[in-house]
Write an enzyme that holds these catalytic residues in place. Structure first.
Site, PDB file in Angstrom:
ATOM      1  CG  ASN A 164      -3.845  15.337 -19.855  1.00  0.00           C
ATOM      2  OD1 ASN A 164      -2.849  14.663 -19.657  1.00  0.00           O
ATOM      3  ND2 ASN A 164      -4.858  15.398 -18.991  1.00  0.00           N
ATOM      4  NE  ARG A 219      -0.950  16.153 -12.818  1.00  0.00           N
ATOM      5  CZ  ARG A 219      -0.271  15.377 -11.981  1.00  0.00           C
ATOM      6  NH1 ARG A 219      -0.627  15.310 -10.714  1.00  0.00           N
ATOM      7  NH2 ARG A 219       0.758  14.683 -12.396  1.00  0.00           N
ATOM      8  CG  HIS A 241      -1.826   8.981 -24.252  1.00  0.00           C
ATOM      9  ND1 HIS A 241      -2.370   9.345 -23.031  1.00  0.00           N
ATOM     10  CD2 HIS A 241      -0.494   9.202 -24.138  1.00  0.00           C
ATOM     11  CE1 HIS A 241      -1.408   9.759 -22.232  1.00  0.00           C
ATOM     12  NE2 HIS A 241      -0.265   9.687 -22.881  1.00  0.00           N
ATOM     13  CG  HIS A 296       5.116   9.959 -24.761  1.00  0.00           C
ATOM     14  ND1 HIS A 296       3.776   9.659 -24.602  1.00  0.00           N
ATOM     15  CD2 HIS A 296       5.310  11.143 -24.101  1.00  0.00           C
ATOM     16  CE1 HIS A 296       3.194  10.599 -23.885  1.00  0.00           C
ATOM     17  NE2 HIS A 296       4.097  11.510 -23.561  1.00  0.00           N
ATOM     18  CE  LYS A 313       3.710  16.806 -14.450  1.00  0.00           C
ATOM     19  NZ  LYS A 313       4.013  15.565 -15.180  1.00  0.00           N
ATOM     20  CE  LYS A 344      -0.801  12.355 -14.891  1.00  0.00           C
ATOM     21  NZ  LYS A 344      -1.681  12.696 -16.029  1.00  0.00           N
ATOM     22  CD  GLU A 369       5.306  15.343 -22.755  1.00  0.00           C
ATOM     23  OE1 GLU A 369       4.683  16.350 -22.353  1.00  0.00           O
ATOM     24  OE2 GLU A 369       4.774  14.229 -22.897  1.00  0.00           O
ATOM     25  CD  GLU A 372      -4.844  14.078 -15.361  1.00  0.00           C
ATOM     26  OE1 GLU A 372      -4.311  14.405 -16.442  1.00  0.00           O
ATOM     27  OE2 GLU A 372      -4.850  12.898 -14.949  1.00  0.00           O
ATOM     28  CG  HIS A 408      -0.216  14.065 -23.505  1.00  0.00           C
ATOM     29  ND1 HIS A 408       0.364  15.279 -23.812  1.00  0.00           N
ATOM     30  CD2 HIS A 408       0.750  13.336 -22.893  1.00  0.00           C
ATOM     31  CE1 HIS A 408       1.621  15.280 -23.396  1.00  0.00           C
ATOM     32  NE2 HIS A 408       1.876  14.111 -22.840  1.00  0.00           N
ATOM     33  NE  ARG A 456      -4.076  -1.971   2.114  1.00  0.00           N
ATOM     34  CZ  ARG A 456      -4.029  -3.097   2.821  1.00  0.00           C
ATOM     35  NH1 ARG A 456      -3.021  -3.315   3.654  1.00  0.00           N
ATOM     36  NH2 ARG A 456      -4.968  -4.006   2.710  1.00  0.00           N
TER      37      ARG A 456
END
Length: 538
Positions: free
Chosen positions: A420, A416, A427, A438, A402, A318, A360, A412, A423, A296
């Site tokens: 993206n 946030r 993606h 990427h 960031k 993330k 990016e 998010e 993206h 955990r």
């Protein structure tokens, strides 16, 4: 442009009078950092086979000073190292120049009564104090003090060794790194940016009381950097567990994650042991996911080795693995304890990887901070050439941008999503057309999403053209490859994007340079038109 840490880490050089504690404190600091410890007096004695007192008695001070110069020459070749020097070492200009070149000089200062008390108890013969210890010590201190005071840092030698080591650690960080704080509530974490900061990993973990760490990386990256990281950890008293996975997106899945967990469980790793993710985006995601689910949650440290990871994926907490139906479908939010972004490792990246990271960076400039875009336009050639100052400043600017965004919206839920931009399309393209990196997929995604922004009247042609020109200059694609899947297949993949709600595909669009517009529902017909238009223009 401001340099923020393109030089390699400095050696820590301790100077001061006999009795100031240079050797004792130096050993503790070297142990904390996992660095080599060098004592110049001990080096002289080892090379000559005689004690310092015996050299003085048999050959005189001049012979000792010549041997000391040779010892300094040898000591500074150790990198990184903690160097404890003899009391008179700075009197020789050649020694001063060598120690200052790539060295952080720390003067351990104490008054004569303290020094006298210490040297009288240590049992070491001090030839220059013979006959009248107090008088000679005061005279030497008066002579040497102006040289000592020229050190980078002056510290009170009467403080405890632990306090001194803590102060030197902070001074080292301030000297060699730019620091960006990601201030999540209730607890934030630092991003350290500079050349050579990988060598701080031992001190970083040891300072947080960690004694074992899973070092997750790729086999070739282990050979290139992992063994170095493991040496620093062991030197600092942190036992590393080597775990490697093959490079590529196939390692970013549940089965490889389960194998990493198996290795950790087999080694008896517990909740106080850390995961150190050494690699690019795949390793960062896999390492963050494993750290978030093992027992955990265990401490996580990111050591990103690609520009893309340093400016983006290693920051923000993330982590996700892929599913056959969609990229990043299974994930967690798990904050790292720290990020060490070593820009020196970027200089050996293949050019395609460097270009991919720049996608990016351009994303930040287009959707978050217009000044980043201006910086890249002005320094693109230096960035592509691997210039250390340019890369360090680029990483610092992006990390700052960031940090500002994710601090406001960790999970998010809203703003946030500005990160993206490019993206959603990117993606889907990655999933359906794995021939792209990427960053290349994100570049195409930005072209499509800028086109949609234009069609919706949010931006003008000038902004779309500015982005396209910069992407082309960076060597990134500005249209769908002819072999890419049909637009309908890409849209079908986008329907599983995490931002889809009530069946609507939602994009981050543009309303200006540095001004993203989040959570915009886009009709599928318009998205299909944009995909087809960008294929036709490629």
């Amino acid at each position: 442009m401001t340099a923020v840490g393109a030089r390699l880490l400095p050696n820590v050089v301790l100077v001061g009078m006999p009795g100031s504690g240079k050797t004792h404190v130096g050993r503790i600091l070297a142990g904390r950092l996992g660095w080599t410890f060098v004592d110049t007096d001990a080096l002289v004695e080892r090379r000559s086979g005689r004690s310092v007192a015996e050299i003085f008695a048999a050959q005189g001070e001049e012979a000792f000073r010549a041997a000391e110069r040779a010892a300094v020459r040898e000591a500074v070749r150790s990198r990184p190292a903690v160097i404890a020097t003899g009391g008179g070492v700075l009197a020789d200009r050649r020694n001063r120049d060598r120690l200052r070149n790539g060295g952080l000089l720390v003067y351990l200062q104490a008054d004569p009564p303290v020094l006298l008390n210490r040297v009288s108890r240590d049992g070491i013969a001090r030839p220059l104090l013979a006959g009248d210890p107090e008088g000679h010590l005061r005279a030497l201190l008066a002579e040497r003090a102006p040289l000592y005071q020229q050190a980078d840092i002056v510290m009170d030698a009467t403080r405890s060794p632990e306090e001194l080591v803590s102060g030197m650690w902070e001074a080292l960080l301030a000297r060699c790194c730019a620091r960006v704080s990601v201030d999540h509530s209730p607890k934030g974490y630092p991003v350290y940016i500079g050349a050579g900061v990988l060598d701080l990993v031992g001190g970083l973990l040891a300072g947080q009381g960690i004694r074992r760490a899973t070092v997750l990386t790729h086999p070739r990256l282990w050979q290139r950097l992992g063994e170095r990281v493991a040496r620093r950890l062991r030197g600092a008293g942190v036992e590393p567990l080597r775990v490697t996975v093959p490079p590529g997106e196939r390692s970013k899945a549940l089965s490889p994650a389960a194998r990493v967990v198996d290795r950790m469980a087999e080694a008896g790793m517990d909740r106080g042991d850390a995961v150190v993710a050494l690699g690019g985006g795949v390793i960062g995601d896999l390492g963050g996911f494993v750290a978030g689910v093992y027992m955990r949650g265990v401490p996580l440290f990111h050591l990103p080795t690609t520009l893309l990871a340093q400016v983006d994926s290693a920051i923000g907490g993330k982590a996700a693995v892929n599913h056959p139906r969609a990229k990043n479908l299974i994930g967690v939010f798990h904050l790292p304890r720290a990020v060490l972004a070593d820009v020196a490792v970027l200089r050996t990246l293949p050019l395609r990887e460097l270009r991919s990271g720049l996608a990016e960076v351009i994303k930040y400039g287009m959707s978050v901070d217009a000044e980043i875009l201006t910086f890249v336009e002005a320094h693109l050639e230096a960035l592509l050439a691997g210039d250390g100052d340019a890369l360090a400043e680029c990483v610092r600017r992006c990390a700052t941008a960031k940090a500002r965004v994710v601090t406001q919206d960790l999970y998010e839920a809203g703003q946030r999503q500005i990160l993206n931009y490019g993206h959603t399309v990117g993606h889907a393209l990655e999933r359906r057309f794995p021939g792209l990196t990427h960053g290349e997929a994100v570049a195409v995604g930005m072209v499509v999403e800028a086109w949609v922004s234009l069609r919706l009247g949010l931006v003008g042609e000038d902004i779309v053209r500015r982005q396209e020109v910069l992407l082309q200059r960076a060597g990134l694609p500005v249209g769908l490859p002819s072999a890419a899947p049909p637009a309908e297949e890409l849209v079908q993949t986008m329907r599983l994007d995490k931002k889809v709600r009530k069946g609507e595909i939602r994009l981050t669009l543009l309303k200006g340079v540095g001004k993203g517009l989040v959570d915009q529902a886009v009709p599928e017909a318009l998205l299909l038109e944009g995909l087809r238009a960008c294929r036709a223009s490629s």
